[in-house]
Scaffold this motif. Structure first.
Motif, PDB file in Angstrom:
ATOM      1  N   SER A 254       0.833  -1.210   0.000  1.00  0.00           N
ATOM      2  CA  SER A 254       0.000   0.000   0.000  1.00  0.00           C
ATOM      3  C   SER A 254       0.864   1.255   0.000  1.00  0.00           C
ATOM      4  O   SER A 254       1.930   1.292   0.622  1.00  0.00           O
ATOM      5  N   PHE A 255       0.398   2.280  -0.694  1.00  0.00           N
ATOM      6  CA  PHE A 255       1.064   3.582  -0.705  1.00  0.00           C
ATOM      7  C   PHE A 255       0.004   4.653  -0.477  1.00  0.00           C
ATOM      8  O   PHE A 255      -1.201   4.363  -0.454  1.00  0.00           O
ATOM      9  N   SER A 256       0.445   5.887  -0.323  1.00  0.00           N
ATOM     10  CA  SER A 256      -0.495   6.991  -0.129  1.00  0.00           C
ATOM     11  C   SER A 256      -0.285   8.050  -1.189  1.00  0.00           C
ATOM     12  O   SER A 256       0.842   8.535  -1.367  1.00  0.00           O
ATOM     13  N   PRO A 257      -1.339   8.456  -1.896  1.00  0.00           N
ATOM     14  CA  PRO A 257      -1.225   9.537  -2.872  1.00  0.00           C
ATOM     15  C   PRO A 257      -0.833  10.869  -2.241  1.00  0.00           C
ATOM     16  O   PRO A 257      -0.423  11.797  -2.936  1.00  0.00           O
ATOM     17  N   ARG A 258      -0.947  10.967  -0.916  1.00  0.00           N
ATOM     18  CA  ARG A 258      -0.631  12.220  -0.217  1.00  0.00           C
ATOM     19  C   ARG A 258       0.850  12.350   0.124  1.00  0.00           C
ATOM     20  O   ARG A 258       1.293  13.391   0.610  1.00  0.00           O
ATOM     21  N   ILE A 259       1.617  11.288  -0.090  1.00  0.00           N
ATOM     22  CA  ILE A 259       3.031  11.260   0.293  1.00  0.00           C
ATOM     23  C   ILE A 259       3.904  11.460  -0.949  1.00  0.00           C
ATOM     24  O   ILE A 259       3.599  10.938  -2.029  1.00  0.00           O
ATOM     25  N   ALA A 260       5.000  12.201  -0.786  1.00  0.00           N
ATOM     26  CA  ALA A 260       5.962  12.400  -1.879  1.00  0.00           C
ATOM     27  C   ALA A 260       6.956  11.235  -1.878  1.00  0.00           C
ATOM     28  O   ALA A 260       7.555  10.914  -0.844  1.00  0.00           O
ATOM     29  N   TYR A 261       7.122  10.611  -3.036  1.00  0.00           N
ATOM     30  CA  TYR A 261       8.028   9.475  -3.177  1.00  0.00           C
ATOM     31  C   TYR A 261       9.138   9.809  -4.176  1.00  0.00           C
ATOM     32  O   TYR A 261       8.968  10.686  -5.051  1.00  0.00           O
ATOM     33  N   GLY A 262      10.251   9.084  -4.052  1.00  0.00           N
ATOM     34  CA  GLY A 262      11.341   9.293  -4.991  1.00  0.00           C
ATOM     35  C   GLY A 262      12.038   7.993  -5.330  1.00  0.00           C
ATOM     36  O   GLY A 262      11.965   7.002  -4.594  1.00  0.00           O
ATOM     37  N   LEU A 263      12.733   8.011  -6.487  1.00  0.00           N
ATOM     38  CA  LEU A 263      13.561   6.881  -6.912  1.00  0.00           C
ATOM     39  C   LEU A 263      14.996   7.191  -6.504  1.00  0.00           C
ATOM     40  O   LEU A 263      15.525   8.269  -6.822  1.00  0.00           O
ATOM     41  N   TYR A 264      15.608   6.248  -5.793  1.00  0.00           N
ATOM     42  CA  TYR A 264      16.947   6.445  -5.250  1.00  0.00           C
ATOM     43  C   TYR A 264      17.873   5.363  -5.779  1.00  0.00           C
ATOM     44  O   TYR A 264      17.445   4.228  -6.059  1.00  0.00           O
ATOM     45  N   GLU A 265      19.160   5.733  -5.882  1.00  0.00           N
ATOM     46  CA  GLU A 265      20.168   4.763  -6.316  1.00  0.00           C
ATOM     47  C   GLU A 265      21.233   4.620  -5.247  1.00  0.00           C
ATOM     48  O   GLU A 265      21.703   5.629  -4.673  1.00  0.00           O
ATOM     49  N   VAL A 266      21.609   3.367  -4.948  1.00  0.00           N
ATOM     50  CA  VAL A 266      22.669   3.104  -3.982  1.00  0.00           C
ATOM     51  C   VAL A 266      24.002   3.432  -4.649  1.00  0.00           C
ATOM     52  O   VAL A 266      24.300   2.938  -5.742  1.00  0.00           O
ATOM     53  N   THR A 267      24.837   4.249  -3.997  1.00  0.00           N
ATOM     54  CA  THR A 267      26.144   4.605  -4.558  1.00  0.00           C
ATOM     55  C   THR A 267      27.279   3.884  -3.849  1.00  0.00           C
ATOM     56  O   THR A 267      28.369   3.736  -4.412  1.00  0.00           O
ATOM     57  N   ALA A 268      27.040   3.443  -2.609  1.00  0.00           N
ATOM     58  CA  ALA A 268      28.052   2.671  -1.887  1.00  0.00           C
ATOM     59  C   ALA A 268      27.369   1.905  -0.771  1.00  0.00           C
ATOM     60  O   ALA A 268      26.376   2.367  -0.192  1.00  0.00           O
ATOM     61  N   ALA A 269      27.923   0.698  -0.462  1.00  0.00           N
ATOM     62  CA  ALA A 269      27.312  -0.144   0.569  1.00  0.00           C
ATOM     63  C   ALA A 269      28.384  -0.716   1.482  1.00  0.00           C
ATOM     64  O   ALA A 269      29.469  -1.079   1.030  1.00  0.00           O
ATOM     65  N   GLU A 270      28.084  -0.771   2.796  1.00  0.00           N
ATOM     66  CA  GLU A 270      29.045  -1.294   3.764  1.00  0.00           C
ATOM     67  C   GLU A 270      28.579  -2.591   4.416  1.00  0.00           C
ATOM     68  O   GLU A 270      29.352  -3.247   5.111  1.00  0.00           O
ATOM     69  N   ALA A 304      11.549  12.128  -8.801  1.00  0.00           N
ATOM     70  CA  ALA A 304      10.294  11.897  -8.084  1.00  0.00           C
ATOM     71  C   ALA A 304       9.508  10.781  -8.773  1.00  0.00           C
ATOM     72  O   ALA A 304       9.633  10.572  -9.990  1.00  0.00           O
ATOM     73  N   VAL A 305       8.715  10.067  -7.978  1.00  0.00           N
ATOM     74  CA  VAL A 305       7.821   9.042  -8.501  1.00  0.00           C
ATOM     75  C   VAL A 305       6.399   9.457  -8.114  1.00  0.00           C
ATOM     76  O   VAL A 305       6.092   9.600  -6.922  1.00  0.00           O
ATOM     77  N   SER A 306       5.559   9.647  -9.111  1.00  0.00           N
ATOM     78  CA  SER A 306       4.216  10.168  -8.852  1.00  0.00           C
ATOM     79  C   SER A 306       3.265   9.073  -8.383  1.00  0.00           C
ATOM     80  O   SER A 306       3.528   7.875  -8.545  1.00  0.00           O
ATOM     81  N   ALA A 307       2.141   9.500  -7.836  1.00  0.00           N
ATOM     82  CA  ALA A 307       1.120   8.556  -7.376  1.00  0.00           C
ATOM     83  C   ALA A 307       0.561   7.758  -8.553  1.00  0.00           C
ATOM     84  O   ALA A 307       0.288   6.552  -8.421  1.00  0.00           O
ATOM     85  N   ASP A 308       0.379   8.404  -9.700  1.00  0.00           N
ATOM     86  CA  ASP A 308      -0.125   7.675 -10.868  1.00  0.00           C
ATOM     87  C   ASP A 308       0.848   6.589 -11.306  1.00  0.00           C
ATOM     88  O   ASP A 308       0.437   5.492 -11.692  1.00  0.00           O
ATOM     89  N   GLU A 309       2.140   6.896 -11.233  1.00  0.00           N
ATOM     90  CA  GLU A 309       3.137   5.891 -11.586  1.00  0.00           C
ATOM     91  C   GLU A 309       3.087   4.713 -10.607  1.00  0.00           C
ATOM     92  O   GLU A 309       3.156   3.548 -11.017  1.00  0.00           O
ATOM     93  N   LEU A 310       2.971   5.032  -9.343  1.00  0.00           N
ATOM     94  CA  LEU A 310       2.907   3.963  -8.339  1.00  0.00           C
ATOM     95  C   LEU A 310       1.699   3.073  -8.573  1.00  0.00           C
ATOM     96  O   LEU A 310       1.775   1.844  -8.448  1.00  0.00           O
ATOM     97  N   ALA A 311       0.565   3.683  -8.914  1.00  0.00           N
ATOM     98  CA  ALA A 311      -0.657   2.902  -9.115  1.00  0.00           C
ATOM     99  C   ALA A 311      -0.540   1.964 -10.307  1.00  0.00           C
ATOM    100  O   ALA A 311      -1.266   0.962 -10.393  1.00  0.00           O
ATOM    101  N   SER A 312       0.389   2.256 -11.227  1.00  0.00           N
ATOM    102  CA  SER A 312       0.539   1.409 -12.422  1.00  0.00           C
ATOM    103  C   SER A 312       1.551   0.287 -12.230  1.00  0.00           C
ATOM    104  O   SER A 312       1.728  -0.554 -13.107  1.00  0.00           O
ATOM    105  N   ILE A 313       2.205   0.296 -11.081  1.00  0.00           N
ATOM    106  CA  ILE A 313       3.292  -0.663 -10.849  1.00  0.00           C
ATOM    107  C   ILE A 313       2.751  -2.001 -10.344  1.00  0.00           C
ATOM    108  O   ILE A 313       1.808  -2.050  -9.547  1.00  0.00           O
ATOM    109  N   THR A 314       3.344  -3.065 -10.794  1.00  0.00           N
ATOM    110  CA  THR A 314       3.118  -4.408 -10.248  1.00  0.00           C
ATOM    111  C   THR A 314       4.454  -4.924  -9.728  1.00  0.00           C
ATOM    112  O   THR A 314       5.509  -4.703 -10.355  1.00  0.00           O
TER     113      THR A 314
END
Length: 1011
Positions: A254-270, A304-314
């Protein structure tokens, strides 16, 4: 005339108090004697006979469980109820109190099971009705024990004919109420997540849980994106949960259309596991930094990832294709339609063939199903990741979100069936491939029979690591639901249960929820905040779960088809209710019951439901077989009174039951009390050793001390009780008792003569005014259930107005005046009226002490509890007189303050040795003193009143401006009888050592032959 003064013992000529009412109460000994007296004289029956024909006032008793000795909460509760019923009984009502007991359900069944376990006995090997008989016997024993304990508290009620939920008639009526819900289509079989006790093997209602701190495993889990915007393919949506064991039951995120979401990339891991550089992850922007820090990752935000984009994701399930052993010849994982009894040796299905989703042929691979992203109102960015793992079989919000999205999901070709991944013993089922009975070593378990954590979380976390789907892990201490009986944690688990619809149209444009909310608005709540609390619970509550998987209780006595359709046949219902009326609910479990009840329909494919009713349905139905069925009561009740926890308990279930069957609440007023805490404000507990037991208080100090504490405490809030609080009440009680004792002693000289109010001195008329004032306060207080206001007003009145003021002033006249003295006669009349009024007012609060006092005063009386409150004439009220005497008492305070100072200096030993000079500059105070004998009210032998400012050095009080007192010794000779200093001692030659007033009194006594 001959001088007789040398022959007289003047103390014997005084009208000193005489009474057998002891100063030391001895309540622990006296109270049981009074209980025995009330039982022998059948006080309860006398009360009913006395009240015949009066308007009824009914407080319906919320039933305690019959499973142990009473505790301090019981004492508080029952004393409050007793004060209410007694106060209405003494104000012109037929206030009949019928005590009741809750006898079914887990509290009692659990006790019998504990006895079984101690003996190495297996409950399942005992015929069900034999087990039920043991539960019944156990409950009956504790009803008898608690009855005596309640009586010892001074509770008056119909203990010979109480109501019990296990009475045959009660069981029949409870069953009849259930059948009303069934016949009106409000009852249905559904599959929803409910709170489940693995330890007790039953569903629990919200009222049966309490919250304690609990340390949970927490995991951040990656869900691969399989469909959606091209640049999101290969990315992961990350969820956070405190229940890793629910991951096999995941069917959505579940997600919320009221929340701002983003796509992030890992640049380093420990870290040793989890994301690597280059992985792309979707988070709520507000939670990304915290989440990446937890996993020890460096990152950058791509977009940013929009609410419409999230709703289309499986998404794919994080365990999709795991374990591989199930794909290539391992043990099978065929779907279960319910509890599989994980770890119990259930049949193992044949191995799967290699193909999985998308490859055609054979069964799908484990967890190989689409996981949609759906919008959910419950999603926030307060904690976690901004995405909520949704397992509809393990959470109410998850279930609601899944059901709300059902139509759209089915349109997308997604199977919306809810899996049963955990069985009643806490084991994973076949619906959790690789973790259930197909797992090497047997099914993993969430919680074991002792309430300890099983290996389910560990097994799931290891699987996620194996699949490289674990982002991070940790531990969290938080508040978690526990069964209030076993004190062990519960789980949310999807099981078939019987429910009552909250929002189904009942055919009159109402629903159970709307009816209940309207009933709340129409009811009175004391305190008023209770209305808001109950309303919010009804507004938010899910459908009512009625079924319990236990043995001791009223069964859900319906027959159902395979699809859950309930048989509606009035003839069948009639046979069931007749059997229950004559044999009790055991009839449902007897051999041949199905054929007996179905009759000619026994050949039809109806299944006999074996679940029992939630015990809250039992107690919620008590209004039917008490208020409706007893001719000495009435429906609805005037009052329901219980602890504040019953907004989600008895108040709640009674409201729903009555609104579902009768359209309104079974009560007009709901009163709630708080909980009793230890003296330091902490919860009472055995481990802290801070418990207070009513039995101990009664044995040491008496029940009336407990009752005084209840009367004076703010019971609407949580109260405190301990050694110091008890001692404070002992001290207050002693003052009350001594005041009553003095009145009894004084009234030993009451000859019954009357004095008209108009002929009384002002001081007596002032006391009658105070009675009129208090009469209004007391009656209003009892109407408003505000006992603290009454008790404190009466304590202050008796200690401050009577003992320290009126009685103190009038002792001289009462002891020394002649028998013919109007002043003395008027005082006797007022004391008589004070005693009668105060003792009656206090009788509901302190029934033992007031009974003892009443019988001491009225030797031929039956009981004070058969009396009505005194009829106080309205014309006793005199506000102008009261205002005048408030000013007089201000001046008196200054005088007595000056005298106390001289007494402390050893200048005088008694106030009668003084004759102070009182300077009054305040014109209003001076006017109030016009015609007042200051010496009389100050209890001095003389006093001089001077208008004007006091000289330097005069005694004064800051709060009484314009009054100063200069000390002076009394002139004259000390009277041998009254000890007052006067100039007329010896004026009567027959009594040369007493004052003229005392000589006249002696002469009257002599003429009457009383010397």
């Amino acid at each position: 005339m001959t001088d007789t003064s040398d022959k007289l013992d003047y103390s014997k000529t005084l009208f000193l108090p005489k009474t057998d009412f002891p100063m030391r109460a001895g309540l622990p000994q006296k109270e049981p004697e009074l209980v025995a007296r009330w039982q022998e004289m059948q006080l309860y029956k006398k009360l009913r006979a006395e009240a015949a024909g009066r308007p009824r006032f009914v407080l319906h008793d919320g039933p305690p469980y019959a499973n142990g000795n009473i505790h301090i909460g019981h004492a508080l509760n029952k004393i409050l109820k007793d004060m209410i019923t007694r106060s209405f009984q003494m104000r012109g009502y037929d206030s009949n109190y019928v005590p009741g007991w809750d006898c079914h359900g887990l509290p009692i069944e659990w006790k019998i099971e504990e006895q079984y376990r101690a003996k190495g006995k297996n409950k399942d090997e005992v015929p069900v009705n034999e087990f039920r008989r043991e539960c019944r016997d156990f409950a009956q024993h504790w009803i008898e024990v608690q009855t005596e304990e309640f009586k010892r508290l001074g509770i008056e009620g119909d203990f010979e004919q109480p109501y019990t939920t296990m009475n045959f008639h009660a069981e029949a009526r409870i069953a009849g109420e259930l059948l009303k819900f069934a016949m009106s289509d409000q009852l249905y079989r559904g599959s929803k997540p409910v709170m489940w006790s693995v330890v007790e093997r039953t569903a629990l209602a919200e009222a049966e849980v309490e919250y304690h701190d609990y340390e949970s495993d927490t995991v951040w889990v990656k869900f691969p994106v399989t469909e959606g915007p091209a640049d999101l393919h290969g990315a992961f949506v990350v969820i956070w949960t405190t229940t890793p064991w629910t991951i096999p039951g995941n069917r959505a995120v579940s997600f919320s259309p009221r929340i701002a979401y983003g796509l992030y990339e890992v640049t380093a891991a420990e870290n040793d596991f989890g994301p690597r550089a280059g992985e792309k992850l979707i988070f709520a922007d507000a939670l990304a930094e915290e989440s990446f820090a937890k996993a020890k990752l460096e990152y950058k935000r791509l977009r940013a990832v929009s609410a419409d984009e999230l709703a289309s994701i499986t998404l794919a399930h994080p365990l999709a294709g795991w374990p591989t052993s199930l794909l290539w010849g391992g043990r099978g994982a065929e779907r279960s339609d319910g509890d599989a009894g994980g770890g119990s040796g259930a049949d193992v299905p044949p191995p799967l063939t290699p193909p999985h989703k998308g490859e055609g042929g054979g069964d799908p691979a484990p967890y190989a199903f689409d996981v949609p992203l759906i919008a959910g109102e419950h999603v926030t960015d307060d904690a976690g990741t901004g995405f909520v793992h949704t397992a509809p079989g393990h959470g109410r919000e998850d279930f609601d979100a899944w059901m709300d999205a059902g139509k759209d999901l089915r349109a997308r070709g997604i199977d919306t069936a809810i899996p049963f991944t955990v069985d009643d013993a806490g084991f994973f089922t076949r619906d959790a491939p690789g973790l259930g009975p197909d797992r090497e070593g047997g099914a993993a378990r969430v919680i074991d029979d002792n309430g300890k954590k099983g290996d389910a979380n560990k097994a799931v976390i290891e699987a996620l690591i194996e699949k490289d789907m674990l982002f991070a892990r940790g531990r969290l201490k938080h508040s978690y639901p526990h069964s209030w009986r076993s004190k062990k944690p519960v789980i949310f688990r999807n099981t078939p249960q019987w429910f009552v619809h909250m929002d189904k149209d009942l055919g009159d444009a109402t629903t159970l929820r709307s009816r209940a909310l309207n009933a709340i608005d129409a009811s009175r709540f004391v305190p008023a905040a209770g209305q808001t609390r109950l309303r919010s619970m009804i507004e938010e509550r899910p459908d009512w779960v009625l079924s319990r998987q236990r043995a001791w209780g009223v069964p859900i006595c319906v027959f159902a088809a395979e699809d859950g359709t309930v048989l509606k046949d009035e003839a069948v219902n009639a046979r069931i209710l007749e059997a229950f009326e004559n044999e009790g609910a055991d009839a449902w479990f007897a051999d041949g019951a199905r054929e007996r009840f179905l009759g000619a329909r026994a050949g039809e494919p109806w299944t006999m439901v074996t679940d029992i009713l939630d015990v809250w349905f039992d107690s919620g139905s008590t209004h039917t077989f008490t208020l409706e069925d007893r001719p000495d009561l009435k429906w609805p009740a005037d009052v329901y009174l219980e602890g504040s926890d019953q907004h989600r308990g008895w108040f709640h279930s009674s409201l729903l039951e009555s609104c579902g069957t009768r359209g309104r609440a079974p009560y007009d007023t709901v009163i709630t009390h708080g909980f009793t805490m230890a003296e330091d404000g902490r919860k009472m507990s055995k481990s802290l050793g801070n418990q207070v037991f009513p039995q101990d208080v009664m044995a040491k100090s008496g029940a009336d001390i407990l009752r005084l504490w209840v009367s004076t405490t703010d019971y609407w809030e949580d109260q405190r009780l301990g050694k110091n609080v008890i001692q404070t009440n002992v001290d207050a009680y002693r003052k009350l008792r001594n005041t009553i004792r003095w009145m009894l002693g004084t009234l030993a000289h009451d000859d019954g003569a009357e004095v008209a109010q108009a002929d009384m001195p002002e001081l007596e008329r002032l006391m009658l005014h105070r009675l009129a004032e208090l009469d209004g306060l007391v009656r209003t207080g009892y109407d408003n259930f505000d006992f603290k206001r009454i008790a404190r007003a009466l304590v202050d009145f008796m200690v401050v107005d009577l003992s320290a003021f009126y009685f103190d002033i009038r002792k001289d006249a009462l002891y020394c005046d002649a028998p013919s003295s109007v002043r003395r006669k008027a005082a006797i009349v007022v004391v008589r009226r004070l005693f009668d009024a105060v003792v009656k007012w206090l009788a509901p609060m302190l029934p033992f002490t007031m009974e003892e006092a009443w019988l001491e005063r009225h030797k031929d009386a039956v009981s004070v509890h058969l009396e009505q409150f005194s009829d106080i004439p309205a014309d006793w009220r005199d506000d102008a007189l009261a205002a005048k005497w408030r000013k007089i008492r201000q001046v008196r305070r200054v005088v007595t303050g000056a005298l106390e100072l001289e007494r402390a200096r050893k200048t005088i030993g008694s106030s009668l040795e003084a004759a102070p000079v009182v300077h009054v500059a305040d014109a209003e105070l001076l006017a109030a003193l016009d015609g007042v004998d200051v010496a009389e009210i100050a209890i001095t032998s003389g006093a001089e009143l001077v208008a004007g400012a006091a000289p330097d050095g005069a005694f004064g009080l800051e709060e009484v401006d314009g009054v100063g007192v200069v000390f002076a010794r009394a002139a004259g000779t000390k009277c041998a009888r009254s000890w007052r200093f006067t100039d007329d001692v010896g004026s009567d030659p027959d009594f040369p050592d007493v004052s003229a007033r005392d000589a006249a009194a002696l002469r009257e006594l002599q003429a009457a032959g009383r010397l």
